[in-house]
Design a protein around this motif. Structure first.
Motif: not given
Length: 237
Positions: A184-193, A223-234, A236-237
């Protein structure tokens, strides 16, 4: 499968109620006739037919819908409420018809059956409100998961299209990380994604140009960006 089952329930309900409508009126007027009836009798006839017609109309409005409305409190599907309403109303109508000659005030027959109708109406409104809310949430989740699904498709293609063992190993690692990431994406992660998608596109370009080192470097960055994205996803839950 659930959509088919729901559609079958609605179709069966519409058919059953339609048959009950015909049978009910035929039996009532065959036994009681059309003359010498007080107001309670006609009020009961009207409310009984309203219950049968309203449930049938609702069933036809829901025909072909994948998601059957359920009430908020008990989670019962629409067809169950429809059956309960019709049975309750038919029993009440028979009772008031039987007591038609006993001098029972017509107002009692009206008020009791009117309350039953209003209660059913409220339940049906909550069913449709719950249905709309669920559909809205499902649509939102569908949109929010689209990015990661597309990213996984791109990663699968990278693995399938490369023959080099070193690249295949790294691309497989990237694919697995995407597969087990929060979908699940988040609007706040749009730039990172956006940057993540850009890195995957860069991998494709490097592969097309035969730039193995560039493809490996872009994969590691992804993979670094993906790791950062996943940490920020947590967070924002």
């Amino acid at each position: 499968m659930n959509g088919t089952k729901s559609s079958n329930n609605i179709n069966n309900l519409a058919i059953i109620i339609g048959l009950v409508f015909v049978a009910y009126n035929a039996v009532v007027f065959a036994l009681c006739g059309f003359a010498d009836h007080n107001a309670s009798f006609w009020i009961s006839i009207v409310f009984a037919n309203v219950s049968l017609i309203s449930v049938t109309v609702c069933a036809f409005l829901l025909k072909g819908k994948k998601l059957e409305p359920r009430d908020w409190m008990m989670g019962y599907p629409f067809y169950r409420h429809g059956i309960i309403y019709v049975i309750t109303e038919l029993v009440l109508s028979v009772i008031f018809m039987v007591t038609d000659k006993q001098g029972l005030p017509w107002s009692i027959a009206f008020v009791v059956q009117f309350i039953v109708m209003i209660v059913f109406g409220i339940i049906i409104i909550t069913c449709f409100m719950a249905k709309d809310t669920i559909e809205e949430v499902r649509e939102k989740v569908k949109v929010n998961t689209a990015f990661m699904k597309m990213l996984l498709v791109d990663a699968d293609m990278l693995v399938e299209q490369t023959e080099a063992p070193e690249l295949k190993k790294v691309f497989s690692e990237l694919r697995d990380q995407i597969r087990y990431s929060d979908p699940v994406s988040n609007e706040q992660l749009a730039d990172l994604e956006g940057r993540l998608a850009s890195q995957v596109d860069t991998i494709k370009v490097n592969m097309t140009c035969g730039n193995t080192e560039g493809a490996l470097d872009s994969c590691k960055q992804a993979m670094l960006l993906l790791s950062e994205r996943n940490r920020k996803c947590k967070l924002l839950k």
